[in-house]
Design a protein around this motif. Sequence first.
Motif, PDB file in Angstrom:
ATOM      1  N   VAL A   1      -0.186  12.473  -1.847  1.00 46.21           N
ATOM      2  CA  VAL A   1      -1.089  12.234  -0.551  1.00 46.21           C
ATOM      3  C   VAL A   1      -2.459  11.689  -0.702  1.00 46.21           C
ATOM      4  N   HIS A   2      -2.930  12.398  -1.624  1.00 42.30           N
ATOM      5  CA  HIS A   2      -4.367  12.333  -1.506  1.00 42.30           C
ATOM      6  C   HIS A   2      -4.688  10.783  -2.087  1.00 42.30           C
ATOM      7  N   LEU A   3      -3.844  10.226  -3.059  1.00 41.37           N
ATOM      8  CA  LEU A   3      -4.132   8.879  -3.557  1.00 41.37           C
ATOM      9  C   LEU A   3      -3.455   7.863  -2.600  1.00 41.37           C
ATOM     10  N   ALA A   4      -2.651   8.061  -1.921  1.00 43.37           N
ATOM     11  CA  ALA A   4      -1.904   7.111  -0.899  1.00 43.37           C
ATOM     12  C   ALA A   4      -2.912   6.909   0.186  1.00 43.37           C
ATOM     13  N   LEU A   5      -3.709   8.143   0.653  1.00 42.52           N
ATOM     14  CA  LEU A   5      -4.655   8.146   1.632  1.00 42.52           C
ATOM     15  C   LEU A   5      -5.832   7.090   1.045  1.00 42.52           C
ATOM     16  N   VAL A   6      -6.271   7.336  -0.155  1.00 43.13           N
ATOM     17  CA  VAL A   6      -7.500   6.690  -0.785  1.00 43.13           C
ATOM     18  C   VAL A   6      -7.195   5.100  -0.625  1.00 43.13           C
ATOM     19  N   ILE A   7      -6.117   4.820  -1.100  1.00 44.79           N
ATOM     20  CA  ILE A   7      -5.568   3.584  -1.041  1.00 44.79           C
ATOM     21  C   ILE A   7      -5.396   2.870   0.364  1.00 44.79           C
ATOM     22  N   TRP A   8      -4.901   3.804   1.315  1.00 42.08           N
ATOM     23  CA  TRP A   8      -4.826   3.325   2.468  1.00 42.08           C
ATOM     24  C   TRP A   8      -6.011   3.019   3.575  1.00 42.08           C
ATOM     25  N   HIS A   9      -6.936   4.211   3.369  1.00 43.72           N
ATOM     26  CA  HIS A   9      -8.265   3.938   4.111  1.00 43.72           C
ATOM     27  C   HIS A   9      -9.350   3.240   3.113  1.00 43.72           C
ATOM     28  N   GLY A  10      -9.126   2.873   1.805  1.00 45.50           N
ATOM     29  CA  GLY A  10     -10.162   2.296   1.260  1.00 45.50           C
ATOM     30  C   GLY A  10     -10.778   3.493   0.972  1.00 45.50           C
ATOM     31  N   VAL A  11     -11.875   3.334  -0.261  1.00 44.15           N
ATOM     32  CA  VAL A  11     -13.201   4.451  -0.273  1.00 44.15           C
ATOM     33  C   VAL A  11     -14.358   4.086   0.573  1.00 44.15           C
ATOM     34  N   SER A  12     -15.108   5.204   0.865  1.00 39.79           N
ATOM     35  CA  SER A  12     -16.214   5.048   1.819  1.00 39.79           C
ATOM     36  C   SER A  12     -17.273   3.754   1.230  1.00 39.79           C
ATOM     37  N   VAL A  13     -17.992   3.625   2.179  1.00 37.38           N
ATOM     38  CA  VAL A  13     -18.973   2.617   1.908  1.00 37.38           C
ATOM     39  C   VAL A  13     -20.438   3.507   1.504  1.00 37.38           C
TER      40      VAL A  13
END
Lengths: 496, 192
Positions: A201-213
């Motif tokens: 879930v954590h990784l999928a969310l990282v890909i989904w939202h992209g990392v923060s600026v």
Amino acid sequence: MERIGNWLDERLGLARVWRTIFHRHVPVGLNWMYTLGAATLFVIALQVTTGILLALNYSDSPDHAYDSVLYITNSIPFGWIIRSLHHWGASALVVLLVLHMVTAFGLGAYKAPREATWMVGVLLLVICLGFGFTGYLLPWDQKAYWATTVGTNIPGAAPLIGAWLVELLRGGTEVGTVTLARFYAAHVLIFPAILAFLLFVHLALVIWHGVSVPPVLWFKGLRGWNKGQLDHDPDVTPALDPLVTPKPLDAEQYHKRYAAFKARGPRFWPEVIGDDTKFMLLVFIVLIGLTVVLGVSSEARADPTDTAYIPRPEWYFMFLFQLLKYFPGSVEWLGVLVLPGLAIAVLFLVPFFSRGEERRLRYRPIGGGIMAVVLVGIVGLTVQAFVTTPPTVLVEHGVALTSQQLLGRQLIDQQGCRSCHIINGQGETKGPSLDGIGQRLTAADIHFYMENPKAYNPAASMTPLIPPLSHEDVEAITQYLLTLPPDTTQAKGGSN
Amino acid sequence: MDNQNTPDGPGSGNACGAEESGTTPRRVFLGYMIATAGTFIGIVAGLPIVGYIVSPLFAKPKDGTWVSLGKVDEFSKSNDPQMVQFTLTQEDGWTEVKQARTAWVVPQGGGNFTVFNGQCTHLGCAYTWQTQGEYAGTFHCPCHDGVYDRNGRVLSGPPPRPLDTLQIKIENGQLNALYEDFHLGIPTKVVI
Ligand code: FES
């Protein structure tokens, strides 16, 4: 070849998955802090691999656990590397997780739309601490046994359900066979399943939202990033108005802004992975160094009758251990159960306490202040714990054993010396009792005798100890034997 | 909104072809760097991992154990082969186990004996000496009807080699044998 590829792709859709993961772009301006997540993931992979290998040769019963770990360490080629890597990997994982979390907090990365990513991350921290706690017992040595005895006693002081909680953790009233079995099951079956799910879930969310600026850049806008080239670009984002930052941007504004940063950023493969790899390599080299240079210290087999042992938890639980000292008996459970529980809950809910668009740490004095206090507190308690807790010692007959003597004591157990000699009041009488031998022989004599009994006394029936042991080992045994008084029966009580 | 999160969204809008396919010199270089680092980690971690897993294959053969089978006089009383059972204590991983084993003692006259390992050389069943019936005067293995003569030679059936003889030693009227196990199912006698 290409046709096979296309055929597979039509069925499995892997090309799209690959592009989604590896061809995605990340925002401009990322720094080393953004590689911590990848390094954490790398260490988790290492722990899973080494953990599976250890499980191949581990036995989760008190009769065999210690021997199976010795077998892994001493008898299987490379076994000591695998065990030591797993041991140090656990510490590295905790360090990286905390760094990852602290930097994510500092970067305001938990803010919209990444609240869920953060919350799942907090759960991952909890599960990893669970791995640490359950894994600590598995070698079934003194340290493991006594630290777990103390650790599982902590909830006991809680009102009403205390006793019930302890029994639930231990699977009985004492730390024993059932405790080891359930800790092992938790460590290798239950927790890994939860970990896999949360991690996915954590990784999928990282890909989904992209990392923060990075926050400063996010605030200044792209105009602040690369002025000269972008001035004529109609898409370029302006600086945020400080007046709007107390509230989050609405979703549309947010995504428009984020897309502008992402459009100019590098691609995940190979740019981002390249940076991640450099840091992973560093972590790996440090781990291998610790593994080879320090290894895992050997400990004596768990001895439930040896109440003189002073247990201490793994270093990353030391601050809790120290916290225990500041809460007097009746409210101890408040300090060690409720307080950490609340802290985790607060950490979990951070995204809801701090919702404004302002991500720069400097302009988030409350959050930054709390984080600083907590970090200083944890580090301070840990240091305090190490400074004030005496080193783990074993006191026998009023003598605190040195590490050399402890090793000797352990070697005597391993070599089965007691099948012929009485040592510390226990053993067979085929050979002479060794209690009080220090009053009959000198250290040099004892050492020389064990090294080559026949040379000392042609009538001796004992086989030489070198080999299998080394001179160092024999000296360790000698030094331990010298501590034994002639009459050990009444002195046994003095060991407390 | 989800467009912005996929690779085909605005995020990749400004890219030219070469940049997207990963063929710019910088990307190729980075690819090599990652591959090199990956290979390094793979070898340094992989060597112990593979070594650890395959290590049982390189374990050195167990030493045989001298076992006392009984009095020479007792075995000489009859001309028939006799079975002896004994237990061996063997290292098994991190434990020691007691294992029951058998051997057959065949009197050869004049106080000489041949001693066979009690396992059939085919797949390890326990064979027995037959004194009557169809297989009288032979060693017969019930599993797949392997038949050996009293000197251990294969007369019929699947066994690939004769019965395995054990080294013997007579001391103080006691018959001792060096008990060893051998790989089964192959034509040559190889100690385990
Ligand atoms: S095992 Fe004896 S014949 Fe097959």
